[in-house]
Design a protein around this motif. Structure first.
Motif, PDB file in Angstrom:
ATOM      1  N   ASP A 255     -10.521 -18.755 -55.632  1.00  0.00           N
ATOM      2  CA  ASP A 255     -11.217 -18.141 -56.763  1.00  0.00           C
ATOM      3  C   ASP A 255     -12.615 -18.702 -56.978  1.00  0.00           C
ATOM      4  OD1 ASP A 255      -9.081 -16.563 -57.139  1.00  0.00           O
ATOM      5  OD2 ASP A 255      -8.110 -17.850 -58.616  1.00  0.00           O
ATOM      6  N   ASP A 256     -12.801 -19.999 -56.773  1.00  0.00           N
ATOM      7  CA  ASP A 256     -14.132 -20.562 -57.050  1.00  0.00           C
ATOM      8  C   ASP A 256     -14.970 -20.742 -55.776  1.00  0.00           C
ATOM      9  OD1 ASP A 256     -12.802 -22.592 -55.874  1.00  0.00           O
ATOM     10  OD2 ASP A 256     -12.929 -23.995 -57.564  1.00  0.00           O
ATOM     11  N   LYS A 257     -14.474 -20.146 -54.663  1.00  0.00           N
ATOM     12  CA  LYS A 257     -15.208 -20.133 -53.390  1.00  0.00           C
ATOM     13  C   LYS A 257     -15.486 -21.536 -52.822  1.00  0.00           C
ATOM     14  CE  LYS A 257     -17.498 -15.627 -53.797  1.00  0.00           C
ATOM     15  NZ  LYS A 257     -16.290 -14.942 -53.418  1.00  0.00           N
ATOM     16  N   GLN A 258     -14.806 -22.531 -53.337  1.00  0.00           N
ATOM     17  CA  GLN A 258     -15.060 -23.903 -52.877  1.00  0.00           C
ATOM     18  C   GLN A 258     -14.264 -24.253 -51.625  1.00  0.00           C
ATOM     19  OE1 GLN A 258     -17.513 -25.879 -54.220  1.00  0.00           O
ATOM     20  NE2 GLN A 258     -17.840 -23.906 -55.178  1.00  0.00           N
ATOM     21  N   ASN A 259     -13.079 -23.652 -51.493  1.00  0.00           N
ATOM     22  CA  ASN A 259     -12.178 -24.075 -50.414  1.00  0.00           C
ATOM     23  C   ASN A 259     -11.688 -22.904 -49.578  1.00  0.00           C
ATOM     24  OD1 ASN A 259     -11.985 -26.929 -51.286  1.00  0.00           O
ATOM     25  ND2 ASN A 259     -11.075 -26.006 -53.105  1.00  0.00           N
ATOM     26  N   PRO A 260     -12.564 -22.331 -48.745  1.00  0.00           N
ATOM     27  CA  PRO A 260     -12.075 -21.231 -47.908  1.00  0.00           C
ATOM     28  C   PRO A 260     -10.990 -21.739 -46.961  1.00  0.00           C
ATOM     29  CG  PRO A 260     -14.284 -21.895 -47.225  1.00  0.00           C
ATOM     30  CD  PRO A 260     -13.953 -22.684 -48.468  1.00  0.00           C
ATOM     31  N   ALA A 261     -10.030 -20.885 -46.657  1.00  0.00           N
ATOM     32  CA  ALA A 261      -8.919 -21.287 -45.792  1.00  0.00           C
ATOM     33  C   ALA A 261      -8.604 -20.158 -44.812  1.00  0.00           C
ATOM     34  CB  ALA A 261      -7.688 -21.608 -46.637  1.00  0.00           C
ATOM     35  N   TRP A 262      -8.094 -20.549 -43.641  1.00  0.00           N
ATOM     36  CA  TRP A 262      -7.676 -19.553 -42.644  1.00  0.00           C
ATOM     37  C   TRP A 262      -6.283 -19.036 -42.996  1.00  0.00           C
ATOM     38  CZ3 TRP A 262     -11.093 -17.409 -39.737  1.00  0.00           C
ATOM     39  CH2 TRP A 262     -12.221 -18.105 -39.326  1.00  0.00           C
ATOM     40  N   VAL A 263      -6.152 -17.729 -43.046  1.00  0.00           N
ATOM     41  CA  VAL A 263      -4.882 -17.089 -43.385  1.00  0.00           C
ATOM     42  C   VAL A 263      -4.469 -16.195 -42.214  1.00  0.00           C
ATOM     43  CG1 VAL A 263      -3.759 -15.470 -44.976  1.00  0.00           C
ATOM     44  CG2 VAL A 263      -5.415 -17.127 -45.846  1.00  0.00           C
ATOM     45  N   ASP A 264      -3.217 -16.297 -41.794  1.00  0.00           N
ATOM     46  CA  ASP A 264      -2.724 -15.470 -40.690  1.00  0.00           C
ATOM     47  C   ASP A 264      -2.622 -14.012 -41.104  1.00  0.00           C
ATOM     48  OD1 ASP A 264      -0.575 -18.193 -40.084  1.00  0.00           O
ATOM     49  OD2 ASP A 264      -2.196 -17.571 -38.761  1.00  0.00           O
ATOM     50  N   VAL A 265      -2.963 -13.107 -40.175  1.00  0.00           N
ATOM     51  CA  VAL A 265      -2.703 -11.681 -40.374  1.00  0.00           C
ATOM     52  C   VAL A 265      -1.448 -11.384 -39.568  1.00  0.00           C
ATOM     53  CG1 VAL A 265      -3.569  -9.337 -40.094  1.00  0.00           C
ATOM     54  CG2 VAL A 265      -5.163 -11.198 -40.604  1.00  0.00           C
ATOM     55  N   PRO A 266      -0.295 -11.313 -40.235  1.00  0.00           N
ATOM     56  CA  PRO A 266       0.956 -11.188 -39.469  1.00  0.00           C
ATOM     57  C   PRO A 266       1.041  -9.845 -38.758  1.00  0.00           C
ATOM     58  CG  PRO A 266       1.363 -10.861 -41.819  1.00  0.00           C
ATOM     59  CD  PRO A 266      -0.080 -11.253 -41.683  1.00  0.00           C
ATOM     60  N   ALA A 267       1.805  -9.842 -37.680  1.00  0.00           N
ATOM     61  CA  ALA A 267       2.066  -8.577 -36.983  1.00  0.00           C
ATOM     62  C   ALA A 267       3.126  -7.826 -37.792  1.00  0.00           C
ATOM     63  CB  ALA A 267       2.564  -8.871 -35.581  1.00  0.00           C
ATOM     64  N   VAL A 268       2.742  -6.705 -38.403  1.00  0.00           N
ATOM     65  CA  VAL A 268       3.680  -5.871 -39.168  1.00  0.00           C
ATOM     66  C   VAL A 268       4.026  -4.682 -38.282  1.00  0.00           C
ATOM     67  CG1 VAL A 268       3.932  -4.398 -41.216  1.00  0.00           C
ATOM     68  CG2 VAL A 268       2.688  -6.572 -41.391  1.00  0.00           C
ATOM     69  N   ALA A 269       5.314  -4.486 -38.034  1.00  0.00           N
ATOM     70  CA  ALA A 269       5.735  -3.424 -37.101  1.00  0.00           C
ATOM     71  C   ALA A 269       5.156  -2.077 -37.530  1.00  0.00           C
ATOM     72  CB  ALA A 269       7.256  -3.341 -37.060  1.00  0.00           C
ATOM     73  N   GLY A 270       4.492  -1.395 -36.586  1.00  0.00           N
ATOM     74  CA  GLY A 270       3.967  -0.054 -36.853  1.00  0.00           C
ATOM     75  C   GLY A 270       2.669  -0.011 -37.645  1.00  0.00           C
ATOM     76  N   ALA A 271       2.177  -1.160 -38.097  1.00  0.00           N
ATOM     77  CA  ALA A 271       0.957  -1.167 -38.919  1.00  0.00           C
ATOM     78  C   ALA A 271      -0.299  -1.268 -38.061  1.00  0.00           C
ATOM     79  CB  ALA A 271       0.998  -2.334 -39.905  1.00  0.00           C
ATOM     80  N   LEU A 272      -1.415  -0.843 -38.631  1.00  0.00           N
ATOM     81  CA  LEU A 272      -2.730  -1.086 -38.054  1.00  0.00           C
ATOM     82  C   LEU A 272      -3.524  -1.920 -39.053  1.00  0.00           C
ATOM     83  CD1 LEU A 272      -3.393   2.516 -36.704  1.00  0.00           C
ATOM     84  CD2 LEU A 272      -3.232   0.470 -35.283  1.00  0.00           C
ATOM     85  N   VAL A 273      -4.326  -2.839 -38.545  1.00  0.00           N
ATOM     86  CA  VAL A 273      -5.139  -3.704 -39.407  1.00  0.00           C
ATOM     87  C   VAL A 273      -6.507  -3.052 -39.580  1.00  0.00           C
ATOM     88  CG1 VAL A 273      -6.134  -6.020 -39.657  1.00  0.00           C
ATOM     89  CG2 VAL A 273      -3.946  -5.726 -38.452  1.00  0.00           C
ATOM     90  N   VAL A 274      -7.010  -3.050 -40.805  1.00  0.00           N
ATOM     91  CA  VAL A 274      -8.325  -2.448 -41.081  1.00  0.00           C
ATOM     92  C   VAL A 274      -9.202  -3.509 -41.726  1.00  0.00           C
ATOM     93  CG1 VAL A 274      -9.570  -0.615 -42.313  1.00  0.00           C
ATOM     94  CG2 VAL A 274      -7.223  -0.200 -41.498  1.00  0.00           C
ATOM     95  N   ASN A 275     -10.455  -3.604 -41.269  1.00  0.00           N
ATOM     96  CA  ASN A 275     -11.365  -4.502 -41.988  1.00  0.00           C
ATOM     97  C   ASN A 275     -12.742  -3.883 -42.165  1.00  0.00           C
ATOM     98  OD1 ASN A 275     -11.362  -5.589 -38.965  1.00  0.00           O
ATOM     99  ND2 ASN A 275     -13.317  -6.218 -39.833  1.00  0.00           N
ATOM    100  N   VAL A 276     -13.397  -4.314 -43.221  1.00  0.00           N
ATOM    101  CA  VAL A 276     -14.770  -3.907 -43.527  1.00  0.00           C
ATOM    102  C   VAL A 276     -15.692  -4.618 -42.545  1.00  0.00           C
ATOM    103  CG1 VAL A 276     -16.598  -4.104 -45.282  1.00  0.00           C
ATOM    104  CG2 VAL A 276     -14.223  -3.602 -45.984  1.00  0.00           C
TER     105      VAL A 276
END
Length: 359
Positions: A255-276
């Motif tokens: 929330d305060d942009k002080q501690n960015p962290a790496w988050v996994d994008v899990p493989a969801v069956a049948g899903a497609l990942v979209v990003n800006v």
């Protein structure tokens, strides 16, 4: 002296035209020095296992009803404004086409090096290019992956330009993803308070489509290298098809942009990942976020994925921020050509191309 030695090693690797897969096939049990990343780039932020940072999964099944569409627009808006990433299900791309695309990519990359060599090139003028690391000679360290690039729209390649393994499925898959792209751009237009057709028609976000088909072999020393360095995408939006191996991570701010962290994008069956992508962050005047992401190297593999970049093919097209009433532009106007040239020249160096045009 060290730089001469490194350049020689890069040229020797590139001259094999066999990519990282060639190293693995030759029995490599260690990661060559050209692939070693500095420890600070490997560990630049903590890895978050906390599910509260989960990447949202948005169901597109209800778009035909006004309430279903409104709910999808709200979900897309929330994701685009915060984490910049979401997954979609019931997106209209059949699972058979998704599986066939991944299988065709594996089939091509796993062919003998001699069969792939004719496609190996660093010539951006070719609409189909097989290579390892587009920025091999610019980046501080190479990534543990090989890529088949195919520029599919507005001008599709001639069938004989596409490797036989991908010849039937690539154009079909690209057509299906373009249809989904039209749907997504409609939702994103409405999320910006614009008419549904704005991003597709006025901003030409659907005009160009490039597929980056990545193959990440299992890595003998995954702690020394990366599959893809931290970067944001030179696109309006990116739609990613990934297999079940995993490894994609997104850099999420707290929330305060002080501690960015790496988050996994899990493989969801049948899903497609979209990003800006960067171009949409610019167009939206920072309302939507083009977020940095990376792919970690793994001892499991291969991981295969297909990143579908929606960009405009007309390099002279001007990208200009859409400024809300009373707001001020945060970027100067630029052209797609300028953005692409800047991105290629700097490579995946972990710095957003948007810094270059920010006011």
């Amino acid at each position: 002296m060290a730089s001469d030695h490194r350049l020689g090693a890069l040229k020797a690797f590139d001259d094999t035209k066999a990519g990282v897969k060639g190293l693995v096939d030759a029995g490599a049990t260690a990661v060559p020095a050209i692939f070693h990343h500095a420890p600070e780039s490997l560990n630049d932020a903590p890895h978050h296992h906390d599910h509260q940072f989960a990447i949202p999964v948005i169901d597109l099944a209800g778009l035909a009803t006004p309430s279903g569409r409104a709910s999808a627009v709200g979900a897309v808006k929330a994701a685009a404004e915060t984490v910049g990433f979401f997954q979609v299900v019931n997106h209209g791309v059949p699972e058979e086409a998704m599986s066939a695309m991944l299988a065709a990519l594996r089939c091509f990359i796993e062919e003998p090096a001699v069969a792939k060599a004719p496609y190996y090139t660093r010539d951006h003028g070719r609409r189909v290019r097989y290579q390892s690391n587009f920025d091999l000679f610019q980046s501080p360290a190479a990534n543990w992956r090989d890529t088949l690039f195919m520029d599919m729209a507005p001008e599709p390649p001639a069938p004989e330009e596409i490797p036989p393994a991908c010849r039937a499925i690539a154009p079909e898959f690209a057509g299906l993803v373009q249809r989904l792209g039209s749907t997504l751009l409609g939702l994103l237009s409405e999320a910006l308070g614009l008419r549904r057709g704005h991003l597709e028609e006025d901003a030409a976000c659907l005009e160009g489509l490039s597929l980056a088909c990545h193959y990440y072999p299992a890595c003998p020393e995954p702690h020394l290298t990366l599959g893809t360095t931290k970067h944001s995408d030179p696109s309006f939006i990116t739609v990613l098809l990934q297999d079940a191996v995993g490894g994609l991570q997104v850099l999420v701010d707290d929330d305060d942009k002080q501690n960015p962290a790496w988050v996994d994008v899990p493989a969801v069956a049948g899903a497609l990942v979209v990003n800006v992508g960067d171009y949409l962050q610019l167009l939206s005047n920072d309302r939507f976020k083009s977020v940095e992401h990376r792919v970690v190297a793994k001892s499991a593999g291969p991981r295969v994925s297909v990143a579908c970049f929606f960009r405009t093919d007309r390099s002279t097209r001007v990208l200009a921020p859409i400024v809300a009433d009373g707001g001020t532009a945060r970027y100067r106007n630029t052209t797609v050509d300028e953005m692409v040239r800047h991105y290629r020249a700097k490579g995946l160096d972990g710095v957003s191309s948007l810094q270059h045009v920010r006011i």
